[in-house]
Design a protein around this motif. Sequence first.
Motif, short mmCIF file in Angstrom:
data_model
loop_
_atom_site.label_atom_id
_atom_site.label_comp_id
_atom_site.label_asym_id
_atom_site.label_seq_id
_atom_site.Cartn_x
_atom_site.Cartn_y
_atom_site.Cartn_z
N SER A 43 -71.88 -56.27 -55.36
CA SER A 43 -72.74 -56.88 -54.23
C SER A 43 -73.64 -57.96 -54.87
O SER A 43 -73.86 -58.97 -54.12
N PHE A 44 -73.97 -57.78 -56.09
CA PHE A 44 -74.76 -58.87 -56.78
C PHE A 44 -74.15 -60.05 -56.79
O PHE A 44 -74.76 -61.34 -56.54
N VAL A 45 -72.73 -59.83 -57.27
CA VAL A 45 -71.72 -61.15 -57.66
C VAL A 45 -71.67 -61.70 -56.19
O VAL A 45 -71.68 -63.11 -56.08
N ASP A 46 -71.44 -60.88 -55.00
CA ASP A 46 -71.28 -61.65 -53.86
C ASP A 46 -72.28 -62.31 -53.27
O ASP A 46 -72.33 -63.45 -52.70
N VAL A 47 -73.67 -61.91 -53.60
CA VAL A 47 -74.70 -62.55 -53.17
C VAL A 47 -74.82 -63.93 -53.90
O VAL A 47 -75.25 -64.81 -53.39
N ALA A 48 -74.67 -63.75 -55.24
CA ALA A 48 -74.64 -65.09 -56.07
C ALA A 48 -73.49 -66.08 -55.58
O ALA A 48 -74.23 -67.40 -55.25
N HIS A 49 -72.58 -65.64 -55.15
CA HIS A 49 -71.71 -66.34 -54.61
C HIS A 49 -71.85 -67.10 -53.23
O HIS A 49 -71.84 -68.14 -52.86
N ALA A 50 -72.68 -66.28 -52.48
CA ALA A 50 -73.28 -66.59 -51.31
C ALA A 50 -74.39 -67.81 -51.32
O ALA A 50 -74.46 -68.60 -50.45
N LEU A 51 -74.84 -67.73 -52.37
CA LEU A 51 -76.05 -68.59 -52.68
C LEU A 51 -75.50 -69.94 -53.22
O LEU A 51 -76.51 -70.86 -53.54
N GLY A 52 -74.41 -70.14 -53.63
CA GLY A 52 -73.83 -71.25 -54.02
C GLY A 52 -73.30 -71.12 -55.42
O GLY A 52 -73.18 -72.28 -56.02
N ILE A 53 -73.62 -70.14 -56.11
CA ILE A 53 -73.48 -70.19 -57.55
C ILE A 53 -71.97 -70.11 -57.79
O ILE A 53 -71.27 -69.01 -57.18
N SER A 54 -71.36 -71.00 -58.38
CA SER A 54 -69.96 -70.89 -58.80
C SER A 54 -69.27 -69.59 -59.26
O SER A 54 -69.94 -68.98 -59.93
N PRO A 55 -68.03 -69.24 -58.84
CA PRO A 55 -67.56 -67.98 -59.41
C PRO A 55 -67.29 -68.12 -60.89
O PRO A 55 -67.20 -67.05 -61.40
N GLU A 56 -67.24 -69.23 -61.41
CA GLU A 56 -67.24 -69.16 -62.94
C GLU A 56 -68.53 -68.82 -63.74
O GLU A 56 -68.40 -68.24 -64.73
N LEU A 57 -69.51 -68.89 -62.96
CA LEU A 57 -70.79 -68.57 -63.32
C LEU A 57 -71.19 -67.32 -63.18
O LEU A 57 -71.69 -66.26 -64.00
N ALA A 58 -70.81 -66.97 -61.79
CA ALA A 58 -71.33 -65.59 -61.11
C ALA A 58 -69.99 -64.50 -61.41
O ALA A 58 -69.25 -64.20 -60.44
N THR A 59 -69.85 -64.18 -62.66
CA THR A 59 -68.68 -63.10 -62.87
C THR A 59 -69.09 -61.71 -62.90
O THR A 59 -70.21 -61.58 -62.61
N GLN A 60 -68.21 -60.83 -62.55
CA GLN A 60 -68.30 -59.64 -62.69
C GLN A 60 -69.06 -58.99 -64.02
O GLN A 60 -70.03 -58.63 -63.90
N ALA A 61 -68.56 -59.46 -65.04
CA ALA A 61 -69.18 -59.32 -66.53
C ALA A 61 -70.70 -59.55 -66.65
O ALA A 61 -71.70 -58.94 -66.88
N ARG A 62 -70.99 -60.88 -66.03
CA ARG A 62 -72.34 -61.35 -66.06
C ARG A 62 -73.13 -60.49 -64.91
O ARG A 62 -74.27 -60.45 -65.33
N GLY A 63 -72.68 -60.19 -64.07
CA GLY A 63 -73.47 -59.51 -62.81
C GLY A 63 -73.80 -58.20 -63.46
O GLY A 63 -75.02 -57.45 -63.38
N GLU A 64 -72.84 -57.52 -64.07
CA GLU A 64 -73.26 -56.17 -64.88
C GLU A 64 -74.10 -56.35 -65.93
O GLU A 64 -75.06 -55.41 -65.89
N PHE A 65 -74.35 -57.42 -66.63
CA PHE A 65 -75.13 -57.57 -67.71
C PHE A 65 -76.66 -57.65 -67.02
O PHE A 65 -77.56 -57.14 -67.67
N ILE A 66 -76.79 -58.67 -66.07
CA ILE A 66 -78.08 -58.63 -65.31
C ILE A 66 -78.23 -57.54 -64.83
O ILE A 66 -79.77 -57.06 -64.88
N CYS A 67 -77.64 -56.98 -64.30
CA CYS A 67 -77.93 -55.40 -63.55
C CYS A 67 -78.45 -54.38 -64.74
O CYS A 67 -79.40 -53.67 -64.45
N ASN A 68 -77.73 -54.33 -65.85
CA ASN A 68 -78.28 -53.76 -66.72
C ASN A 68 -79.43 -53.88 -67.35
O ASN A 68 -80.43 -53.03 -67.82
N ALA A 69 -79.85 -55.09 -67.39
CA ALA A 69 -81.03 -55.47 -67.83
C ALA A 69 -82.03 -55.28 -66.87
O ALA A 69 -83.32 -54.88 -67.30
N LEU A 70 -81.82 -55.29 -65.70
CA LEU A 70 -82.81 -55.21 -64.46
C LEU A 70 -83.16 -53.77 -64.50
O LEU A 70 -84.35 -53.41 -64.01
N ILE A 71 -82.24 -53.06 -64.78
CA ILE A 71 -82.46 -51.41 -64.56
C ILE A 71 -83.54 -50.94 -65.51
O ILE A 71 -84.38 -50.02 -65.16
N LEU A 72 -83.69 -51.44 -66.76
CA LEU A 72 -84.72 -50.84 -67.76
C LEU A 72 -85.94 -51.64 -67.64
O LEU A 72 -86.91 -50.92 -68.12
#
Length: 146
Positions: free
Chosen positions: A40-69
């Motif tokens: 969902s995070f990656v889908d939102v990033a794509h909807a906001l116009g962030i390129s698929p090369e930048l908004a990857t599943q791995a980056r989304g997971e990293f950001i979510c892992n940072a945000l959770i703590l």
Amino acid sequence: MGAITLDRRWWVRALAVYTVFLAVVLLSPGSGAQSSSVTSFVDVAHALGISPELATQARGEFICNALILMPVSALGSMIWPRTTWRDWTAWAFVIASSVELAQGLFLPARSATMVDVVANTLGGLLGALVVAALRWCGGLDKLDHR
């Protein structure tokens, strides 16, 4: 905008509730809900116009892992104001390492990775820095330590 003043008991309750939530999420046998959150995070990033090369599943997971703590160190900084961002970064590393170790040893459906430890530690640092910055700017009053 005025300074935020809340009774210390409020922050303690918020940290207790979030800690229970975090334990359930991080120590659940599977990671299905987390995977859909990252998607969902990656889908939102794509909807906001962030390129698929930048908004990857791995980056989304990293950001979510940072945000959770982040809330742990932010709430902890509100409760124990003498604890520095360095202390919270160290605690975040210990918490993240413990969770990943538990996932690796006891939850075969979960994957324990050093990338998650790094992301969680970064989240702990950022949460403490946000509170420190708000204190420095005068956005947070001293807590009512009743």
